[in-house]
Scaffold this motif. Structure first.
Motif, PDB file in Angstrom:
ATOM      1  N   SER A 157      12.857  10.255  -6.835  1.00 11.62           N
ATOM      2  CA  SER A 157      13.781  10.602  -8.050  1.00 11.62           C
ATOM      3  C   SER A 157      12.813  10.135  -9.622  1.00 11.62           C
ATOM      4  O   SER A 157      13.177  10.652 -10.600  1.00 11.62           O
ATOM      5  CB  SER A 157      14.744  10.242  -8.320  1.00 11.62           C
ATOM      6  OG  SER A 157      14.683   8.588  -7.900  1.00 11.62           O
ATOM      7  N   SER A 158      11.592   9.035  -9.601  1.00 12.48           N
ATOM      8  CA  SER A 158      11.030   9.223 -10.495  1.00 12.48           C
ATOM      9  C   SER A 158       9.611   9.235 -10.687  1.00 12.48           C
ATOM     10  O   SER A 158       9.594  10.301 -11.524  1.00 12.48           O
ATOM     11  CB  SER A 158      10.916   7.262 -10.746  1.00 12.48           C
ATOM     12  OG  SER A 158      10.972   6.953  -9.644  1.00 12.48           O
ATOM     13  N   VAL A 159       8.837   9.336  -9.772  1.00 16.00           N
ATOM     14  CA  VAL A 159       7.289   8.797  -9.695  1.00 16.00           C
ATOM     15  C   VAL A 159       6.680   9.999  -8.843  1.00 16.00           C
ATOM     16  O   VAL A 159       7.708   9.669  -7.466  1.00 16.00           O
ATOM     17  CB  VAL A 159       6.158   8.414 -10.163  1.00 16.00           C
ATOM     18  CG1 VAL A 159       7.370   7.555 -11.571  1.00 16.00           C
ATOM     19  CG2 VAL A 159       6.747   7.290  -9.536  1.00 16.00           C
ATOM     20  N   ASN A 160       5.637  10.536  -8.315  1.00 16.10           N
ATOM     21  CA  ASN A 160       5.811  10.994  -7.077  1.00 16.10           C
ATOM     22  C   ASN A 160       4.470   9.449  -7.217  1.00 16.10           C
ATOM     23  O   ASN A 160       3.494   9.017  -7.084  1.00 16.10           O
ATOM     24  CB  ASN A 160       4.521  12.113  -7.756  1.00 16.10           C
ATOM     25  CG  ASN A 160       5.130  13.477  -7.521  1.00 16.10           C
ATOM     26  OD1 ASN A 160       6.078  13.301  -7.598  1.00 16.10           O
ATOM     27  ND2 ASN A 160       3.671  14.133  -8.864  1.00 16.10           N
ATOM     28  N   GLN A 161       4.934   9.031  -5.646  1.00 10.87           N
ATOM     29  CA  GLN A 161       4.577   8.194  -4.944  1.00 10.87           C
ATOM     30  C   GLN A 161       2.978   8.301  -4.339  1.00 10.87           C
ATOM     31  O   GLN A 161       3.250   9.758  -3.010  1.00 10.87           O
ATOM     32  CB  GLN A 161       6.110   7.628  -3.356  1.00 10.87           C
ATOM     33  CG  GLN A 161       5.048   6.607  -3.024  1.00 10.87           C
ATOM     34  CD  GLN A 161       5.036   5.445  -3.369  1.00 10.87           C
ATOM     35  OE1 GLN A 161       5.449   4.749  -5.090  1.00 10.87           O
ATOM     36  NE2 GLN A 161       4.045   4.341  -3.309  1.00 10.87           N
ATOM     37  N   PRO A 162       2.287   7.259  -4.521  1.00 14.49           N
ATOM     38  CA  PRO A 162       0.995   8.566  -3.074  1.00 14.49           C
ATOM     39  C   PRO A 162       1.081   8.031  -1.466  1.00 14.49           C
ATOM     40  O   PRO A 162       1.862   6.796  -1.576  1.00 14.49           O
ATOM     41  CB  PRO A 162      -0.279   7.260  -3.964  1.00 14.49           C
ATOM     42  CG  PRO A 162       0.374   6.893  -5.343  1.00 14.49           C
ATOM     43  CD  PRO A 162       1.548   6.592  -5.089  1.00 14.49           C
ATOM     44  N   GLY A 202       0.394  -0.981  -0.213  1.00  8.53           N
ATOM     45  CA  GLY A 202      -0.003  -0.075   0.202  1.00  8.53           C
ATOM     46  C   GLY A 202       0.445   0.859  -0.434  1.00  8.53           C
ATOM     47  O   GLY A 202       2.120   1.319  -0.370  1.00  8.53           O
ATOM     48  N   PRO A 203       0.469   2.329  -0.472  1.00 11.91           N
ATOM     49  CA  PRO A 203       1.258   3.917   0.397  1.00 11.91           C
ATOM     50  C   PRO A 203       1.820   3.672   1.382  1.00 11.91           C
ATOM     51  O   PRO A 203       1.038   3.325   2.199  1.00 11.91           O
ATOM     52  CB  PRO A 203       0.070   4.732  -0.039  1.00 11.91           C
ATOM     53  CG  PRO A 203      -1.414   4.150   0.661  1.00 11.91           C
ATOM     54  CD  PRO A 203      -1.529   2.501  -0.025  1.00 11.91           C
ATOM     55  N   GLU A 204       2.616   4.831   1.407  1.00 12.35           N
ATOM     56  CA  GLU A 204       3.652   5.314   2.377  1.00 12.35           C
ATOM     57  C   GLU A 204       2.739   6.287   3.193  1.00 12.35           C
ATOM     58  O   GLU A 204       1.550   6.878   3.208  1.00 12.35           O
ATOM     59  CB  GLU A 204       4.696   5.925   1.969  1.00 12.35           C
ATOM     60  CG  GLU A 204       5.770   6.067   3.123  1.00 12.35           C
ATOM     61  CD  GLU A 204       6.629   7.071   2.358  1.00 12.35           C
ATOM     62  OE1 GLU A 204       7.669   7.570   3.428  1.00 12.35           O
ATOM     63  OE2 GLU A 204       6.329   7.696   1.569  1.00 12.35           O
ATOM     64  N   ILE A 215      -5.593  11.122  12.331  1.00 13.36           N
ATOM     65  CA  ILE A 215      -7.342  11.576  11.028  1.00 13.36           C
ATOM     66  C   ILE A 215      -6.157  10.587   9.675  1.00 13.36           C
ATOM     67  O   ILE A 215      -4.791  12.511  10.358  1.00 13.36           O
ATOM     68  CB  ILE A 215      -7.537  12.728  11.145  1.00 13.36           C
ATOM     69  CG1 ILE A 215      -9.199  12.082  11.899  1.00 13.36           C
ATOM     70  CG2 ILE A 215      -7.974  13.050   9.919  1.00 13.36           C
ATOM     71  CD1 ILE A 215      -9.313  13.417  12.739  1.00 13.36           C
ATOM     72  N   VAL A 216      -6.163  11.071   8.586  1.00 16.13           N
ATOM     73  CA  VAL A 216      -4.982  10.659   7.418  1.00 16.13           C
ATOM     74  C   VAL A 216      -5.980  11.365   6.059  1.00 16.13           C
ATOM     75  O   VAL A 216      -7.518  11.341   5.605  1.00 16.13           O
ATOM     76  CB  VAL A 216      -4.795   9.123   7.431  1.00 16.13           C
ATOM     77  CG1 VAL A 216      -4.041   9.028   7.772  1.00 16.13           C
ATOM     78  CG2 VAL A 216      -5.992   8.113   6.579  1.00 16.13           C
ATOM     79  N   ARG A 217      -5.248  11.946   5.566  1.00 14.40           N
ATOM     80  CA  ARG A 217      -5.739  12.529   4.031  1.00 14.40           C
ATOM     81  C   ARG A 217      -4.693  12.193   2.966  1.00 14.40           C
ATOM     82  O   ARG A 217      -3.279  11.441   3.058  1.00 14.40           O
ATOM     83  CB  ARG A 217      -5.686  14.016   3.922  1.00 14.40           C
ATOM     84  CG  ARG A 217      -4.987  14.732   3.910  1.00 14.40           C
ATOM     85  CD  ARG A 217      -5.071  16.127   4.297  1.00 14.40           C
ATOM     86  NE  ARG A 217      -3.627  16.512   4.001  1.00 14.40           N
ATOM     87  CZ  ARG A 217      -3.619  18.123   4.224  1.00 14.40           C
ATOM     88  NH1 ARG A 217      -5.008  18.818   4.305  1.00 14.40           N
ATOM     89  NH2 ARG A 217      -2.608  18.694   4.304  1.00 14.40           N
ATOM     90  N   PRO A 218      -5.255  11.967   1.466  1.00  8.21           N
ATOM     91  CA  PRO A 218      -4.122  10.898   0.467  1.00  8.21           C
ATOM     92  C   PRO A 218      -3.293  11.934   0.282  1.00  8.21           C
ATOM     93  O   PRO A 218      -3.766  13.504   0.082  1.00  8.21           O
ATOM     94  CB  PRO A 218      -5.058  11.300  -0.927  1.00  8.21           C
ATOM     95  CG  PRO A 218      -6.508  11.291   0.052  1.00  8.21           C
ATOM     96  CD  PRO A 218      -6.680  11.806   1.424  1.00  8.21           C
ATOM     97  N   GLY A 219      -2.054  11.945  -0.121  1.00  6.20           N
ATOM     98  CA  GLY A 219      -0.855  12.847  -0.653  1.00  6.20           C
ATOM     99  C   GLY A 219       0.410  12.239  -1.518  1.00  6.20           C
ATOM    100  O   GLY A 219      -0.369  11.155  -1.604  1.00  6.20           O
TER     101      GLY A 219
END
Length: 353
Positions: A91-96, A8-10, A82-86
């Motif tokens: 160096s290569s792509v924007n990691q979700p 999953g995302p970081e 409480i979390v929100r997407p970011g």
């Protein structure tokens, strides 16, 4: 600080100085259904004030139009974020990512308020219209302001207002609650008038019939007579131009008022047999059999093996009455039939007897 999970995302926890402040509110299923409906109503936050005028946080409630929910703070030992997407630039792509932007330390919990009644608060707040016009309070408050000051829903306040036969005099912006003695006398006068005019109080009462029995006397305001009738009306009501009195509700209200009038305020107990006879005499002939003491369960105490009865207040009524700074004066019964206009009697009550 961050954590990485290959599936999953970081998850990133922002530094405390960058976190926002949130309070989580846990909604019961029925309230959630109301809020997500197409025509969701406006909700109100209310709180009861103590005698000093300080708001008591423990009495803060959330109200729908007809229900009240107690608001309570619940602490938790678990870590809640409480979390929100970011996104995290790489160096290569924007990691979700999921950014933890707040960490609430407690939750607000809502539970239906049980056992609460607006009746006791209304009686403590309003001046009382008695047979002499005297009042236990000189404070004038409108119905709208009264409801705003009671930490219950408007629907529950309206039901208590109706049951107590409260009213606002025509052309005035203050509310009054009639004493039990006055309600009994108003009802007896209306019943006598209805009998003389051939109006059956056990059947639906059309506008014309209501007008006949509520305007026959000038000793009290027409609004009071209408309020007494309304307090006995069945729910749901009849068509707009008709009302239907509920036999059990009417008998219960009259019986409780009579017993309180006869034995309340430290008076002597009354004979059970004598009480039931007087109670039955207050009812239309068809309803005389409804004068059964079981209908008043919780409002009386038996003495001398059930031979005598005395009225008892509910615990909630006692608590509210004790907290009220107003003290109602003793009521004299001999002057209700005097020819003075009702509003003159009430105006004179500004000086507490």
């Amino acid at each position: 600080m961050s954590t990485q999970d290959e599936s999953g995302p970081e998850i990133r926890i922002l530094p405390e100085e960058h976190q926002q402040h949130f309070r989580l509110l846990e909604l019961p299923p029925d309230l959630l259904k109301v809020l997500t409906s197409v025509d969701a109503p406006t909700l109100k936050l209310k709180s009861q004030e103590g005698l000093s005028g300080n708001v008591l946080e423990s009495q803060t409630v959330l109200c729908t139009p007809d229900k009240t929910y107690a608001l309570r703070q619940v602490s938790t030992s678990n870590s809640v974020y409480i979390v929100r997407p970011g996104t995290a630039p790489s160096s290569s792509v924007n990691q979700p990512t999921l950014d933890a932007i707040a960490q609430p330390q407690s939750t607000l919990e809502l539970q239906p308020a049980k056992g609460a009644s607006a009746a006791s608060y209304i009686k403590a707040a309003l001046p009382t219209y008695t047979s002499t016009g005297h009042t236990g309070s000189t404070t004038k408050v409108s119905k709208q302001q009264l409801f705003a000051d009671i930490s219950l829903s408007d629907g529950e306040c309206e039901q208590a207002w109706t049951d107590l036969a409260c009213f606002e005099p025509e052309g005035e912006s203050y509310a009054i609650v009639p004493s039990d003695s006055v309600k009994l006398q108003v009802w007896e006068a209306m019943l006598t008038t209805a009998t003389a005019m051939g109006v059956d109080m056990t059947h639906s009462l059309h506008d014309s019939s209501q007008l006949k029995i509520t305007t026959s006397e000038s000793e009290w305001p027409e609004e009071l007579s209408k309020a007494v009738l309304r307090s006995m009306t069945a729910v749901p009501t009849s068509p707009p131009n008709e009302i239907q009195l509920d036999g059990d509700k009417s008998a219960q209200m009259l019986g409780r008022a009579l017993l309180k009038d006869l034995t309340g305020s430290g008076r002597q107990p009354v004979s059970a047999m004598s009480f039931e006879t007087k109670w039955a005499d207050l009812l239309p002939e068809r309803w005389r059999g409804k004068a059964d003491i079981k209908l008043l369960e919780g409002s009386y105490k038996e003495q001398h093996g059930g031979e005598t009865l005395t009225f008892i207040e509910s615990e909630v009524s006692k608590e509210v009455a004790a907290a009220s700074s107003a003290a109602a004066p003793a009521e004299a019964k001999s002057t209700l039939g005097a020819k003075r206009k009702w509003h003159e009697k009430f105006r004179a009550s500004k000086k507490t007897a």
